[in-house]
Design a protein around this motif. Structure first.
Motif, PDB file in Angstrom:
ATOM      1  N   LEU A 100      -8.033  21.173  68.393  1.00 42.21           N
ATOM      2  CA  LEU A 100      -7.118  22.082  67.711  1.00 42.21           C
ATOM      3  C   LEU A 100      -7.531  23.537  67.896  1.00 42.21           C
ATOM      4  O   LEU A 100      -8.681  23.912  67.633  1.00 42.21           O
ATOM      5  CB  LEU A 100      -7.063  21.765  66.220  1.00 42.21           C
ATOM      6  CG  LEU A 100      -6.722  20.330  65.827  1.00 42.21           C
ATOM      7  CD1 LEU A 100      -6.547  20.226  64.321  1.00 42.21           C
ATOM      8  CD2 LEU A 100      -5.495  19.820  66.565  1.00 42.21           C
TER       9      LEU A 100
ATOM     10  N   GLY B  51      -5.901  27.810  67.577  1.00 39.07           N
ATOM     11  CA  GLY B  51      -4.824  28.703  67.204  1.00 39.07           C
ATOM     12  C   GLY B  51      -4.022  29.084  68.437  1.00 39.07           C
ATOM     13  O   GLY B  51      -4.278  28.595  69.539  1.00 39.07           O
TER      14      GLY B  51
ATOM     15  N   ILE C 269      -8.541  29.031  64.212  1.00 36.45           N
ATOM     16  CA  ILE C 269      -7.457  28.190  63.704  1.00 36.45           C
ATOM     17  C   ILE C 269      -7.452  28.167  62.185  1.00 36.45           C
ATOM     18  O   ILE C 269      -8.494  28.303  61.531  1.00 36.45           O
ATOM     19  CB  ILE C 269      -7.576  26.748  64.246  1.00 36.45           C
ATOM     20  CG1 ILE C 269      -6.342  25.921  63.862  1.00 36.45           C
ATOM     21  CG2 ILE C 269      -8.858  26.081  63.770  1.00 36.45           C
ATOM     22  CD1 ILE C 269      -6.196  24.636  64.618  1.00 36.45           C
TER      23      ILE C 269
ATOM     24  N   VAL D  93      -1.935  21.076  68.320  1.00 37.38           N
ATOM     25  CA  VAL D  93      -1.285  21.312  67.029  1.00 37.38           C
ATOM     26  C   VAL D  93       0.221  21.135  67.172  1.00 37.38           C
ATOM     27  O   VAL D  93       0.874  20.450  66.363  1.00 37.38           O
ATOM     28  CB  VAL D  93      -1.610  22.722  66.487  1.00 37.38           C
ATOM     29  CG1 VAL D  93      -0.728  23.045  65.281  1.00 37.38           C
ATOM     30  CG2 VAL D  93      -3.079  22.819  66.087  1.00 37.38           C
TER      31      VAL D  93
ATOM     32  N   PRO E 208       0.832  26.595  66.065  1.00 41.67           N
ATOM     33  CA  PRO E 208      -0.180  26.872  65.043  1.00 41.67           C
ATOM     34  C   PRO E 208       0.009  28.250  64.440  1.00 41.67           C
ATOM     35  O   PRO E 208       0.608  29.144  65.036  1.00 41.67           O
ATOM     36  CB  PRO E 208      -1.503  26.787  65.819  1.00 41.67           C
ATOM     37  CG  PRO E 208      -1.137  27.033  67.242  1.00 41.67           C
ATOM     38  CD  PRO E 208       0.244  26.482  67.410  1.00 41.67           C
TER      39      PRO E 208
ATOM     40  N   ASP F  59      -3.513  24.300  59.182  1.00 37.74           N
ATOM     41  CA  ASP F  59      -3.098  23.516  60.344  1.00 37.74           C
ATOM     42  C   ASP F  59      -3.983  22.281  60.511  1.00 37.74           C
ATOM     43  O   ASP F  59      -3.497  21.186  60.829  1.00 37.74           O
ATOM     44  CB  ASP F  59      -3.135  24.367  61.606  1.00 37.74           C
ATOM     45  CG  ASP F  59      -2.014  25.387  61.670  1.00 37.74           C
ATOM     46  OD1 ASP F  59      -0.999  25.200  60.975  1.00 37.74           O
ATOM     47  OD2 ASP F  59      -2.163  26.383  62.399  1.00 37.74           O
TER      48      ASP F  59
END
Length: 276
Positions: free
Chosen positions: A179, A181, A154, A248, A256, A158
């Motif tokens: 969180l 990606g 990630i 996200v 993301p 973000d």
């Protein structure tokens, strides 16, 4: 918001400086808490905490070196109690996904009485450009004790956007966000995408964790950091985090950032060039 400050701990680091910049762009008064700032802040020196917390009502909490480190739970308990005593209303904690020890530190902060939000983040894109993997990328060879395990890398951008939302918006109080990606990748995949974006040959090799730890020690890396790296690569990178979340998108209303975009934009800065 009040006329009090927002304290960003680790405010010179990968996520902290991005959080601080976003807050300042919104006109929020920010205090950076780090060993290089005034007032000086050091997680290992409790005497430095009170000055950093003075006239503050919100804190972005980024613990060093990692919430899985020995003593982190007790440190987090003492810090959050002091923060509440100082009048802090909100604590937003950066944590890690799949770390039992980190979750114990989260609970210590949650029990403080402050409004809280927990942000559990995957491995950062920026570890390849601003962290411990950057030298290997520049040198053209990356050696790590992991092979086929996938990770939903990630962007720190973000993470910072979510952290700012949690600091400023009441709707995130009491929430735990995980969180990730937008896709799963191996470390070899990530290195391959960087090589393509930088138009360079960069090799990736998986090595036994004992060999990797021995090389770190030979390079002068402190024993506690070596132990932390060993833990992360043997316990956390065992497949437990090989899944995506929509947190996200839930918080920010957008997908993301993708690793390919990061690789392309970062390569354009020449940070990975041999002359960098």
């Amino acid at each position: 918001m009040t006329d009090k400050l927002t304290l960003v701990l680790g405010g010179t680091g990968k996520t902290g400086r991005r959080v601080a910049a976003r807050l300042q762009e919104r006109g929020i008064a920010v205090r950076i808490g780090a060993r290089s700032t005034s007032p000086y802040f050091d997680w290992t020196d409790e005497a430095t905490w009170a000055a950093a917390l003075e006239n503050v009502d919100r804190v972005y909490v980024c613990f060093q070196p990692d919430l899985a480190s020995p003593g982190a739970v007790d440190t987090m308990r003492r810090f959050s109690a002091l923060a509440v005593h100082a009048g802090i209303k909100r604590l937003v904690l950066l944590s890690g996904r799949g770390e039992d020890e980190a979750e114990a530190a989260e609970r210590a902060l949650q029990a403080s009485g402050a409004d809280w939000t927990i942000i559990r983040a995957s491995w950062f894109f920026e570890n390849f450009s601003e962290g411990f993997l950057a030298d290997g990328i520049v040198g053209g060879s990356v050696f790590l004790p992991t092979d086929a395990v996938t990770e939903p890398f990630i962007s720190c951008d973000d993470i910072a956007d979510v952290a700012v939302a949690a600091l400023l918006d009441d709707g995130h109080v009491g929430k735990v966000y995980s969180l990730t990606g937008p896709r799963l990748m191996t470390f070899a995949d990530a290195v391959g995408e960087i090589a393509a974006a930088a138009n360079r040959r960069i090799s990736y090799q998986s090595v036994p964790v004992d060999d990797f730890a021995a090389q770190l020690k030979a390079d002068g890396v402190p024993d506690d950091y070596v132990a932390l790296i060993r833990y992360l690569f043997t316990s956390v990178l065992d497949g437990r985090n090989s899944h995506l979340t929509s947190d996200v998108e839930h918080v920010l209303g957008r997908r993301p950032r993708d690793f390919a975009d990061y690789a392309r934009e970062t390569a354009a800065t020449d940070v990975w060039s041999l002359a960098a």
